[in-house]
Design a protein around this motif. Structure first.
Motif, mmCIF file in Angstrom:
data_model
loop_
_atom_site.group_PDB
_atom_site.id
_atom_site.type_symbol
_atom_site.label_atom_id
_atom_site.label_comp_id
_atom_site.label_asym_id
_atom_site.label_seq_id
_atom_site.Cartn_x
_atom_site.Cartn_y
_atom_site.Cartn_z
ATOM 1 N N ARG A 3 -64.675 -53.500 17.271
ATOM 2 C CA ARG A 3 -65.409 -54.291 18.265
ATOM 3 C C ARG A 3 -64.451 -55.035 19.170
ATOM 4 N NH1 ARG A 3 -68.242 -58.539 15.288
ATOM 5 N NH2 ARG A 3 -68.250 -59.400 17.361
ATOM 6 N N VAL A 4 -64.718 -55.006 20.452
ATOM 7 C CA VAL A 4 -63.995 -55.811 21.436
ATOM 8 C C VAL A 4 -64.994 -56.338 22.452
ATOM 9 C CG1 VAL A 4 -61.767 -54.624 21.219
ATOM 10 C CG2 VAL A 4 -63.408 -53.836 22.908
ATOM 11 N N ILE A 5 -64.581 -57.351 23.172
ATOM 12 C CA ILE A 5 -65.400 -57.918 24.242
ATOM 13 C C ILE A 5 -64.698 -57.582 25.546
ATOM 14 C CG2 ILE A 5 -66.289 -60.055 25.238
ATOM 15 C CD1 ILE A 5 -65.756 -60.934 22.053
ATOM 16 N N ILE A 6 -65.422 -56.958 26.455
ATOM 17 C CA ILE A 6 -64.811 -56.605 27.732
ATOM 18 C C ILE A 6 -65.369 -57.492 28.836
ATOM 19 C CG2 ILE A 6 -64.232 -54.244 27.108
ATOM 20 C CD1 ILE A 6 -66.651 -53.258 28.600
ATOM 21 N N ASP A 7 -64.489 -57.828 29.759
ATOM 22 C CA ASP A 7 -64.850 -58.619 30.926
ATOM 23 C C ASP A 7 -64.776 -57.679 32.122
ATOM 24 O OD1 ASP A 7 -64.866 -60.221 33.212
ATOM 25 O OD2 ASP A 7 -63.853 -61.875 32.206
ATOM 26 N N HIS A 8 -65.946 -57.366 32.702
ATOM 27 C CA HIS A 8 -66.004 -56.422 33.816
ATOM 28 C C HIS A 8 -65.407 -56.992 35.106
ATOM 29 C CE1 HIS A 8 -68.215 -53.428 31.570
ATOM 30 N NE2 HIS A 8 -69.071 -54.357 31.174
ATOM 31 N N TYR B 101 -60.035 -56.555 28.055
ATOM 32 C CA TYR B 101 -60.771 -56.635 26.796
ATOM 33 C C TYR B 101 -60.114 -57.684 25.905
ATOM 34 C CZ TYR B 101 -57.082 -53.538 25.025
ATOM 35 O OH TYR B 101 -55.873 -52.998 24.693
ATOM 36 N N SER B 102 -60.916 -58.244 25.011
ATOM 37 C CA SER B 102 -60.454 -59.279 24.103
ATOM 38 C C SER B 102 -60.946 -58.974 22.698
ATOM 39 C CB SER B 102 -60.992 -60.641 24.547
ATOM 40 O OG SER B 102 -60.680 -61.640 23.604
ATOM 41 N N ALA B 103 -60.093 -59.213 21.719
ATOM 42 C CA ALA B 103 -60.515 -59.104 20.329
ATOM 43 C C ALA B 103 -61.436 -60.278 20.024
ATOM 44 C CB ALA B 103 -59.303 -59.126 19.414
ATOM 45 N N PRO B 104 -62.431 -60.097 19.155
ATOM 46 C CA PRO B 104 -63.346 -61.203 18.857
ATOM 47 C C PRO B 104 -62.637 -62.461 18.365
ATOM 48 C CG PRO B 104 -64.271 -59.158 18.063
ATOM 49 C CD PRO B 104 -62.871 -58.855 18.526
ATOM 50 N N GLY B 105 -61.546 -62.309 17.624
ATOM 51 C CA GLY B 105 -60.818 -63.464 17.126
ATOM 52 C C GLY B 105 -60.094 -64.240 18.209
ATOM 53 N N TYR C 3 -61.468 -64.542 21.411
ATOM 54 C CA TYR C 3 -62.452 -64.830 22.457
ATOM 55 C C TYR C 3 -62.465 -66.301 22.876
ATOM 56 C CZ TYR C 3 -66.941 -65.465 24.744
ATOM 57 O OH TYR C 3 -67.914 -65.811 25.629
ATOM 58 N N ASP C 4 -62.386 -67.206 21.901
ATOM 59 C CA ASP C 4 -62.482 -68.637 22.218
ATOM 60 C C ASP C 4 -61.353 -69.113 23.118
ATOM 61 O OD1 ASP C 4 -64.826 -68.950 20.816
ATOM 62 O OD2 ASP C 4 -63.830 -69.581 18.972
ATOM 63 N N GLN C 5 -60.174 -68.562 22.998
ATOM 64 C CA GLN C 5 -59.057 -69.006 23.834
ATOM 65 C C GLN C 5 -58.875 -68.149 25.082
ATOM 66 O OE1 GLN C 5 -56.730 -68.734 20.422
ATOM 67 N NE2 GLN C 5 -55.641 -66.899 21.012
ATOM 68 N N ALA C 6 -59.614 -67.057 25.177
ATOM 69 C CA ALA C 6 -59.506 -66.194 26.358
ATOM 70 C C ALA C 6 -60.216 -66.839 27.544
ATOM 71 C CB ALA C 6 -60.127 -64.833 26.062
ATOM 72 N N GLU C 7 -59.649 -66.659 28.696
ATOM 73 C CA GLU C 7 -60.269 -67.186 29.915
ATOM 74 C C GLU C 7 -60.997 -66.043 30.602
ATOM 75 O OE1 GLU C 7 -57.504 -69.362 32.318
ATOM 76 O OE2 GLU C 7 -56.747 -70.463 30.585
ATOM 77 N N ASP D 67 -61.352 -46.118 27.517
ATOM 78 C CA ASP D 67 -61.906 -45.135 28.460
ATOM 79 C C ASP D 67 -62.074 -45.736 29.850
ATOM 80 O OD1 ASP D 67 -62.026 -43.173 26.514
ATOM 81 O OD2 ASP D 67 -64.179 -43.414 26.136
ATOM 82 N N LEU D 68 -62.410 -47.014 29.909
ATOM 83 C CA LEU D 68 -62.564 -47.704 31.196
ATOM 84 C C LEU D 68 -61.223 -48.102 31.804
ATOM 85 C CD1 LEU D 68 -65.559 -50.058 30.316
ATOM 86 C CD2 LEU D 68 -65.617 -48.016 31.757
ATOM 87 N N ALA D 69 -60.138 -47.887 31.065
ATOM 88 C CA ALA D 69 -58.770 -48.238 31.481
ATOM 89 C C ALA D 69 -58.600 -49.751 31.615
ATOM 90 C CB ALA D 69 -58.377 -47.513 32.757
ATOM 91 N N TYR D 70 -59.350 -50.512 30.830
ATOM 92 C CA TYR D 70 -59.188 -51.957 30.805
ATOM 93 C C TYR D 70 -57.939 -52.282 29.993
ATOM 94 C CZ TYR D 70 -63.862 -52.790 32.766
ATOM 95 O OH TYR D 70 -64.955 -52.856 33.578
ATOM 96 N N VAL D 71 -57.337 -53.426 30.287
ATOM 97 C CA VAL D 71 -56.113 -53.836 29.605
ATOM 98 C C VAL D 71 -56.393 -55.042 28.711
ATOM 99 C CG1 VAL D 71 -54.583 -52.931 31.393
ATOM 100 C CG2 VAL D 71 -55.407 -55.276 31.545
ATOM 101 N N SER D 72 -55.508 -55.280 27.805
ATOM 102 C CA SER D 72 -55.611 -56.417 26.896
ATOM 103 C C SER D 72 -55.478 -57.712 27.676
ATOM 104 C CB SER D 72 -54.510 -56.314 25.849
ATOM 105 O OG SER D 72 -54.421 -57.494 25.106
#
Length: 94
Positions: free
Chosen positions: A33-38, A43-47, A49-53, A68-73
């Motif tokens: 599981r990851v969270i992606i910001d369109h 993308y961000s790992a769930p752990g 997420y709280d510190q990600a902007e 597949d979307l070519a998103y980066v960390s």
């Protein structure tokens, strides 16, 4: 000592040596599981997420879909969470 016993001892020694020296690759599974910001295309790992902007244009998906979307960390935190590990073969028996 019997010839068969000696062969088993040598074989066990070779297997132990191989297990201690041959690295194997372990990566995060594609269904992690990851969270992606369109908006930022990251993308961000769930752990992390709280510190990600991130914006509010988010979606929870899989690591495979983010690639597949070519998103980066989005940060080194996410990189560490999804880090490719190369333990030695003997490590899988722990």
């Amino acid at each position: 000592m019997k010839k068969g016993t000696l062969i088993w001892i040598v074989l066990a020694g070779v297997l132990l040596l191989v297990g201690l020296t041959v690295p194997i690759s372990v990566t995060s599974p594609d269904n992690t599981r990851v969270i992606i910001d369109h908006t930022y295309k990251v993308y961000s790992a769930p752990g992390c997420y709280d510190q990600a902007e991130l914006t509010n244009n988010l979606e929870e998906t899989t690591f495979d879909h983010a690639k597949d979307l070519a998103y980066v960390s989005e940060s080194s935190c996410t990189d560490n969470e999804l880090l490719e590990q190369k333990p030695f073969l003997i490590g899988i028996f722990r």
